[in-house]
Motif scaffolding. Structure first.
Motif, PDB file in Angstrom:
ATOM      1  N   LEU A 340     -13.234 -33.744  22.179  1.00  0.00           N
ATOM      2  CA  LEU A 340     -12.192 -32.759  21.904  1.00  0.00           C
ATOM      3  C   LEU A 340     -11.376 -33.205  20.697  1.00  0.00           C
ATOM      4  O   LEU A 340     -11.088 -34.394  20.556  1.00  0.00           O
ATOM      5  N   PRO A 341     -10.990 -32.274  19.843  1.00  0.00           N
ATOM      6  CA  PRO A 341     -10.146 -32.649  18.699  1.00  0.00           C
ATOM      7  C   PRO A 341      -8.741 -33.034  19.124  1.00  0.00           C
ATOM      8  O   PRO A 341      -8.265 -32.659  20.201  1.00  0.00           O
ATOM      9  N   GLU A 342      -8.059 -33.759  18.271  1.00  0.00           N
ATOM     10  CA  GLU A 342      -6.715 -34.264  18.561  1.00  0.00           C
ATOM     11  C   GLU A 342      -5.725 -33.142  18.852  1.00  0.00           C
ATOM     12  O   GLU A 342      -4.758 -33.329  19.609  1.00  0.00           O
ATOM     13  N   PHE A 343      -5.957 -31.943  18.292  1.00  0.00           N
ATOM     14  CA  PHE A 343      -4.955 -30.887  18.478  1.00  0.00           C
ATOM     15  C   PHE A 343      -4.863 -30.402  19.927  1.00  0.00           C
ATOM     16  O   PHE A 343      -3.935 -29.681  20.285  1.00  0.00           O
ATOM     17  N   ASN A 508     -16.943 -31.188  12.764  1.00  0.00           N
ATOM     18  CA  ASN A 508     -16.812 -32.553  12.248  1.00  0.00           C
ATOM     19  C   ASN A 508     -15.447 -32.845  11.626  1.00  0.00           C
ATOM     20  O   ASN A 508     -15.043 -34.016  11.525  1.00  0.00           O
ATOM     21  N   ASN A 509     -14.747 -31.781  11.227  1.00  0.00           N
ATOM     22  CA  ASN A 509     -13.448 -31.968  10.584  1.00  0.00           C
ATOM     23  C   ASN A 509     -12.387 -31.046  11.192  1.00  0.00           C
ATOM     24  O   ASN A 509     -11.750 -30.255  10.477  1.00  0.00           O
ATOM     25  N   PRO A 510     -12.175 -31.140  12.506  1.00  0.00           N
ATOM     26  CA  PRO A 510     -11.240 -30.197  13.151  1.00  0.00           C
ATOM     27  C   PRO A 510      -9.815 -30.305  12.624  1.00  0.00           C
ATOM     28  O   PRO A 510      -9.051 -29.338  12.696  1.00  0.00           O
ATOM     29  N   HIS A 511      -9.444 -31.465  12.070  1.00  0.00           N
ATOM     30  CA  HIS A 511      -8.087 -31.648  11.534  1.00  0.00           C
ATOM     31  C   HIS A 511      -7.816 -30.747  10.333  1.00  0.00           C
ATOM     32  O   HIS A 511      -6.656 -30.534   9.975  1.00  0.00           O
ATOM     33  N   ASN A 512      -8.877 -30.242   9.715  1.00  0.00           N
ATOM     34  CA  ASN A 512      -8.700 -29.331   8.566  1.00  0.00           C
ATOM     35  C   ASN A 512      -8.464 -27.894   9.005  1.00  0.00           C
ATOM     36  O   ASN A 512      -8.175 -27.033   8.180  1.00  0.00           O
ATOM     37  N   TYR A 513      -8.595 -27.637  10.267  1.00  0.00           N
ATOM     38  CA  TYR A 513      -8.501 -26.264  10.764  1.00  0.00           C
ATOM     39  C   TYR A 513      -7.321 -26.098  11.713  1.00  0.00           C
ATOM     40  O   TYR A 513      -6.912 -25.072  12.096  1.00  0.00           O
TER      41      TYR A 513
END
Length: 513
Positions: A340-343, A508-513
């Motif tokens: 799971l992403p950090e968000f 792969n880059n959930p922090h960008n979204y």
């Protein structure tokens, strides 16, 4: 015979037959333990609610002049382990018999069974006297059948318990299910009464958790804690729901809106899941209001939709749990492996539906079933998250999450990790469903109307087509997925590849979204 009776934090049943008989040689035992606060990271409001409810229940016991031993989290005698605490008390109090209520979590059930095998004194287990069904009733009902379809179980429950049934065992109103009436988006056209509040100061418990170093997630207003944690609180919320919210519950039960945390939902699940309220009394109260004269008429669809959740879905999921455990907790039929992403722990994402749903949960330890299934759960499945990470988050963040109800809904209904035991198809969608059922897409950084893999298109759209393509071999024989798989086959190759490329960037880059 001097008897020790164990009461767990989700066994706060004031109406249990234990409390009807002679209490002369009985000692009740309850404990706040790190064993329970630490096995996953829980929402701080969840821990506070359980501690408050347990303390109140122990006070109720003491007010009747009955004996109890209660270990606070920082009690010097508290070993923080259930078995060690029990052994200690049995020795100190010279206990001759041990009694317990059957736990609703498999791990606790096993722990107590192993403990009882080690005892040199008498012991006995009892039913919690809460559910309509016994543990194995669902398994028995579906024995020999190809599929376990909740609807058929629900109809049988209606007949068996004479709930909204006529003399010929036909459904009141002529229909078993009014689900088609329960799919409206709320657009502010009805007034939603202010929620029933309590404004409790829980500073002392919050400080205790901080002092003891208990790791939690989420946020809390310690001067204005607003969940029902006593039987009277639960009855007040039930009455409030029947009087003010039931009238539109079914119509908007799937709706989501940025201005409303709860809409017409009851907020009764915590009180029910720790057994302060029974499902029977909740259903009876709803039916009394439904049949009451002299008040605004409530449509049968509102009532049936609510009763189906309790009499049907809640009992069904518990039955699935006891049929499939312990292997159910390791099911991963789609072989998903991502994290799971950090968000999920911060709510910081440009996707408005996720930001709102997650922040609502961080603020209130709450989300209703569509936010859980079609927003946070949908995203986790489309990004092919390993189900254990999803289980852990869902079990921790919601105030009503106890494993028997959480894991079946998460690993079964939401993540399709069980390969179809609970749901006939995975509940996935592009951004269009979220747009249909909410106003989340308005004002979002992304455009749900963009169907190609453009930079400002809703990420759910590319994630959806990527998921279908990645998992197409799993759904070859699934007739409920046939239409979408046919559309996938017809999609232009370049368009599909663009969706897959963008989806992989989101994953792969959930922090960008």
């Amino acid at each position: 015979m001097k008897t020790l009776r164990l009461i767990l934090g989700d066994q706060l049943n004031h109406k249990h037959s234990w409390f009807n008989g002679d209490q002369e040689n009985i000692i009740y035992f309850m404990a706040e333990m790190r064993q329970e606060t630490d096995y996953v990271t829980h929402h701080i409001q969840k821990v506070v609610a359980f501690f408050m409810a347990m303390r109140g229940f122990n006070e109720w016991i003491n007010n009747r002049g009955w004996k109890s031993i209660y270990y606070h989290l920082d009690d010097d005698k508290n070993t923080q382990d259930l078995v060690e605490n029990l052994n200690q008390i049995i020795k100190e109090q010279k206990i001759e018999k041990f009694e317990y209520l059957a736990p609703d979590e498999y791990r606790l059930d096993q722990q107590l069974k192993d403990f009882c095998k080690s005892l040199e004194i008498e012991w006995q287990g009892y039913d919690t006297e809460h559910f309509f069904t016994k543990r194995k009733d669902v398994e028995k009902f579906f024995k020999g059948k190809k599929r376990m379809t909740m609807e058929y179980f629900y109809r049988d429950m209606r007949k068996k318990h004479q709930i909204m049934i006529d003399d010929d065992l036909e459904p009141e109103g002529g229909k078993w299910n009014y689900d088609h009436s329960n799919r409206n988006q709320w657009k502010g056209e009805t007034d939603i009464p202010h929620k029933r509040g309590f404004r409790k100061d829980v500073t002392a418990i919050v400080n205790l958790l901080k002092k003891e170093g208990v790791k939690t997630m989420g946020r809390i207003d310690e001067k204005d804690f607003n969940w029902p944690t006593s039987r009277q609180d639960g009855l007040d919320v039930l009455n409030y729901f029947c009087e003010h919210l039931l009238i539109e519950f079914g119509t908007y039960q799937d709706a989501m809106h940025t201005d409303q945390h709860y809409l017409y939902h009851s907020r009764l699940s915590f009180a029910m899941n720790c057994k302060l309220l029974s499902p029977r009394e909740v259903i009876d109260a709803v039916l009394v209001r439904f049949r009451e004269s002299g008040k605004p008429k409530i449509d049968i669809s509102q009532v049936e939709g609510f009763i189906r959740q309790i009499l049907g879905w809640r009992e069904f999921m518990r039955g699935i749990y006891w049929k499939e455990m312990p292997s159910y907790q390791s099911q991963n039929q789609l072989e998903n492996q991502n994290k799971l992403p950090e968000f999920y722990w911060t709510g910081k994402t440009k996707m408005n539906c996720l930001s709102h749903s997650i922040n609502n949960s961080l603020d209130n330890a709450y989300a209703h079933h569509i936010q859980r299934l079609m927003v946070t759960g949908n995203y986790a499945l489309l990004t092919m998250t390993e189900p254990s990470y999803v289980d852990e988050w869902y079990l921790g963040i919601y105030i009503d999450a106890i494993e028997w109800v959480e894991i079946t809904n998460t690993r079964g209904m939401s993540q399709w990790a069980d390969g179809g035991i609970v749901a006939t198809k995975p509940y996935v969608s592009s951004g269009s469903y979220i747009n249909k059922m909410s106003n989340y897409c308005k004002g979002c950084h992304y455009k749900v109307s963009k169907k190609n893999a453009e930079e400002n298109a809703c990420p759910f759209n590319s994630l959806y087509w990527n998921f279908l393509d990645e998992k197409k071999d799993y759904f070859k024989g699934n007739h409920r997925m046939a239409m979408m798989m046919n559309l996938l086959k017809k999609m232009d190759t370049d368009k599909l590849m663009a969706h897959k490329s963008r989806a992989n960037d989101v994953i792969n880059n959930p922090h960008n979204y």
